[in-house]
Design an enzyme around this catalytic site. Structure first.
Site, short mmCIF file in Angstrom:
data_model
loop_
_atom_site.label_atom_id
_atom_site.label_comp_id
_atom_site.label_asym_id
_atom_site.label_seq_id
_atom_site.Cartn_x
_atom_site.Cartn_y
_atom_site.Cartn_z
CE LYS A 16 -5.51 4.71 1.26
NZ LYS A 16 -5.24 4.95 2.68
CE LYS A 35 1.53 5.31 -0.65
NZ LYS A 35 2.09 4.11 -1.26
CG ASP A 36 0.13 4.78 7.20
OD1 ASP A 36 0.46 4.34 8.30
OD2 ASP A 36 0.93 5.00 6.27
CE LYS A 37 -10.12 2.73 8.99
NZ LYS A 37 -10.88 1.72 9.75
#
Length: 710
Positions: free
Chosen positions: A289, A318-320
């Site tokens: 993503k 997880k990080d954006k």
């Protein structure tokens, strides 16, 4: 060493373990400057085809972790499309029907249900009263509508007159609700619809034998082919238990069969493919993503695939603002269905690959760690001198980088929770919502949850409207479909009201993993403050009363950054004098109801800190929300491994300019700048590659390296 800070950075204290100078730079200038790849429990990166497929692996050249180099093509498309999967019981409020039916039809359905209940209360027969939900030409969409409506309203039955779907009251539900409570009837029908293998449902205790007999007769008459019933005594009360009948599977399995179902890591033999196709295995995949939150991505996938968000399981958030790779497992979807929807999902910044069988859903924390590929651009010294001002400045900056990396590689970094744990940039951070939940102040927690940001974006407008008007229905219409959590809450608030009871039900509408995130955020902030206080007051040495783990205990814990409460050792005076333990072995507890606090000044600090927030008598349980926080122990320090880095000139970073540094983080390979470089007026870019254990934050590691907020 400490550092001044302000704004959101205050959620992470600025107390460091090393004293090097550090440097300045820009991270996440581009999304692809921050790449996160999950490492599975076998030590393999999940963006390689080897993840969960082949047990053989080869050594990575620059570290001790194992990587599989024996992948032979993608396995996508190797499984049939008509796999059968068991459905699971889930909260009735954990699906937004407006995403399945559309807002207008969803509201019509709500009104239809209200009218049925009004007629039931007045003793009127609904007869064959029906509502059309519209036409659905796609069979997967029809199946999703059937399941979603039955899940949300188990007392309704859906009928297809192709391509139209209609709903009416289920007469079996009406009959059962005359024998048991409506709540029991709804739960029983969800149990029947779910058909979870080896599951059972138990009605409330009933000491009236004649009444129990009537219930037995009804269940056997209407559902005898699906279930078997029996009465049993428990604590001098009698209740009816309903169990799904076996579907031709032997009750006992051999040890070999059980081992095969525990894990699937070998080659795909025909026998194992049969097990996958008959529902023993679930489809797993690797999700890539870009610029999306994990939960936001799950909401998109759920709507596209026609399942619930709670049908997806994963090992970590997880990080954006990053390009991330992580494993996921999904229920109720065939591998072919995943492949069919890949192109549609890719338009939303999600790529699905390495579709493979999994023996069971994933659990949070079930990973070895994460691999990071980072780019730090426009390097400068803390003195403000630009990195491109000349060859001498570049050489000095290269020395600062090398010193910082060597220090952190040897000494590690303070294992703070990162700012994303608290909602960086939000007007009200997640830990304040968690504090309100721990105080069981449901109304205040809801209002804090809906605090808008400073901007005028659609989500903030919807939140602001709710706080100003208390009108959940109008706010729901304003809230974008991508905001799954907010919409679930607003739906529940619209249904149950905005009082204490309604707000509690709104929180219950969120999946458990989302609810518990907020109290965990509060406990994480307390932990961050505790470790900063511990280093500032007790220094960098192990002290009497500290909690430690021994090497033997460390090997028995998970590979993650947190460990359970098994046999924590308290340092004695003799052990302090002997230097028996290192600072890296010191643990600090995350507040909870099953942890032991340090037996020195830090124990008193914890008590005072919790009392300051009104939690001096907190049980760390919120019964109304089914939340229990036992707490855990987290190492004070963390370490990176498999470090490699290089310094480059030029804006392209990894793509151009001169490379320097080395593959193993050693001291040779210093950057050598020339006069020609200086004349080209080029800045320096640092590329970093390293692994961290689970629950450790790359941004925190970078703070220790650079000595600045990011």
């Amino acid at each position: 060493m400490t550092m001044k800070q302000d704004g959101d950075a205050a959620s992470v204290p600025a107390c460091f373990i090393s004293n090097h100078e550090g440097f300045l730079g820009n991270i996440k200038k581009f999304i692809r400057d921050f790449v996160v790849t999950e490492i599975d429990t076998d030590g393999r990166q999940v963006n390689t085809g080897a993840a969960t497929l082949a047990p053989q692996s080869t050594d990575k050249s620059s570290g001790s972790r194992k990587r599989d180099q024996n992948h032979q093509g993608s396995e996508d498309g190797d499984f049939a499309a008509d796999c059968r999967f068991d459905l699971t019981i889930s909260s009735p409020d954990s699906l937004d029907l407006s995403m399945v039916l559309g807002q207008a039809v969803s509201e019509q359905l709500e009104q239809f249900v209200v009218s049925l209940r009004d007629e039931a209360e007045e003793g009127e027969e609904s007869g064959h009263k029906e509502l059309s939900l519209g036409s659905f030409t796609d069979k997967y969409q029809r199946a999703n509508v059937h399941r979603a409506v039955r899940h949300r309203f188990p007392f309704l039955m859906t009928v297809t007159i192709q391509p139209e779907i209609r709903v009416r009251e289920d007469p079996d539900y009406r009959e059962l609700s005359q024998l048991v409570t409506e709540e029991e009837a709804e739960d029983f029908f969800r149990f029947i619809d779910a058909k979870v293998q080896d599951s059972s449902y138990t009605f409330h205790p009933d000491d009236n034998k004649e009444h129990r007999t009537a219930v037995h007769h009804f269940l056997n008459r209407r559902f005898g082919k699906l279930v078997e019933t029996k009465s049993f005594n428990q604590q001098e009360r009698t209740a009816i238990s309903v169990r799904l009948r076996e579907r031709g599977r032997p009750k006992k399995r051999s040890a070999e069969e059980r081992r095969e179902e525990d894990v699937y890591t070998g080659e795909r033999t025909p026998q194992k493919c049969v097990r996958f196709l008959t529902g023993v295995f679930l489809p797993a995949f690797t999700l890539c993503k870009e610029n999306l939150e994990t939960l936001e991505a799950i909401s998109y996938m759920a709507a596209t695939l026609g399942v619930l968000p709670s049908d997806f399981t994963y090992a970590g958030i997880k990080d954006k603002r990053a390009l991330t790779y992580q494993s996921m497992v999904v229920k109720k979807v065939s591998p072919q269905r995943l492949m069919e929807k890949r192109a549609e999902l890719e338009k939303r910044g999600m790529r699905l690959s390495h579709i493979r069988p999994a023996a069971e859903p994933l659990k949070l924390g079930r990973l070895r760690g994460n691999h990071f590929d980072l780019v730090v651009r426009d390097l400068k010294s803390h003195g403000g001198s630009a990195a491109h001002s000349g060859a001498e400045t570049q050489r000095r900056l290269a020395g600062l980088v090398e010193e910082a990396l060597q220090n952190v590689q040897v000494r590690g970094f303070v294992n703070y929770y990162g700012p994303q744990r608290f909602g960086t940039g939000q007007s009200v951070q997640s830990d304040l919502v968690g504090l309100a939940l721990l105080k069981e102040d449901m109304v205040n927690a809801v209002r804090l949850f809906f605090s808008p940001e400073d901007g005028d974006d659609p989500p903030s407008q919807a939140k602001r409207h709710f706080l100003q008007t208390d009108n959940a229905k109008e706010s729901l219409a304003l809230m974008p479909a991508s905001k799954a959590r907010e919409r679930l809450m607003l739906r529940a608030l619209n249904r149950y009201g905005t009082g204490p009871e309604g707000c509690a039900k709104a929180w219950l509408s969120l999946p458990h993993g989302m609810r518990v995130f907020y109290p965990h955020a509060y406990c994480s902030r307390v932990w961050n403050e505790a470790v900063a206080h511990r280093l500032a007051t007790l220094g960098h040495h192990v002290r009497t009363g500290d909690l430690v783990w021994t090497q033997q205990e460390a090997e028995q814990t998970d590979d993650g950054g947190e460990c359970g409460a098994a046999r924590i050792h308290v340092v004695t005076q003799a052990e302090e004098r002997q230097g028996a333990y290192a600072l890296a072995q010191v643990l600090l507890p995350m507040p909870g109801n099953a942890v032991r606090y340090p037996e020195n000044a830090m124990g008193a600090w914890y008590r005072e800190r919790l009392a300051r927030d009104g939690l001096d008598n907190c049980r760390f349980r919120v019964g109304g929300l089914k939340l229990n926080l036992p707490g855990c122990y987290r190492p004070l320090l963390a370490n990176l491994c498999n470090l490699s880095y290089r310094l480059q000139t030029g804006e392209e970073g990894a793509g151009g300019g001169r490379a320097t540094g080395n593959g193993g983080g050693k001291s040779e390979g210093r950057f050598k700048a020339t006069a020609e470089d200086a004349e080209r007026d080029e800045s320096l870019t640092l590329t970093l590659n390293f692994d961290l254990d689970s629950s450790c934050y790359a941004t925190i590691c970078l703070r220790e390296i650079m000595k600045c907020d990011l």
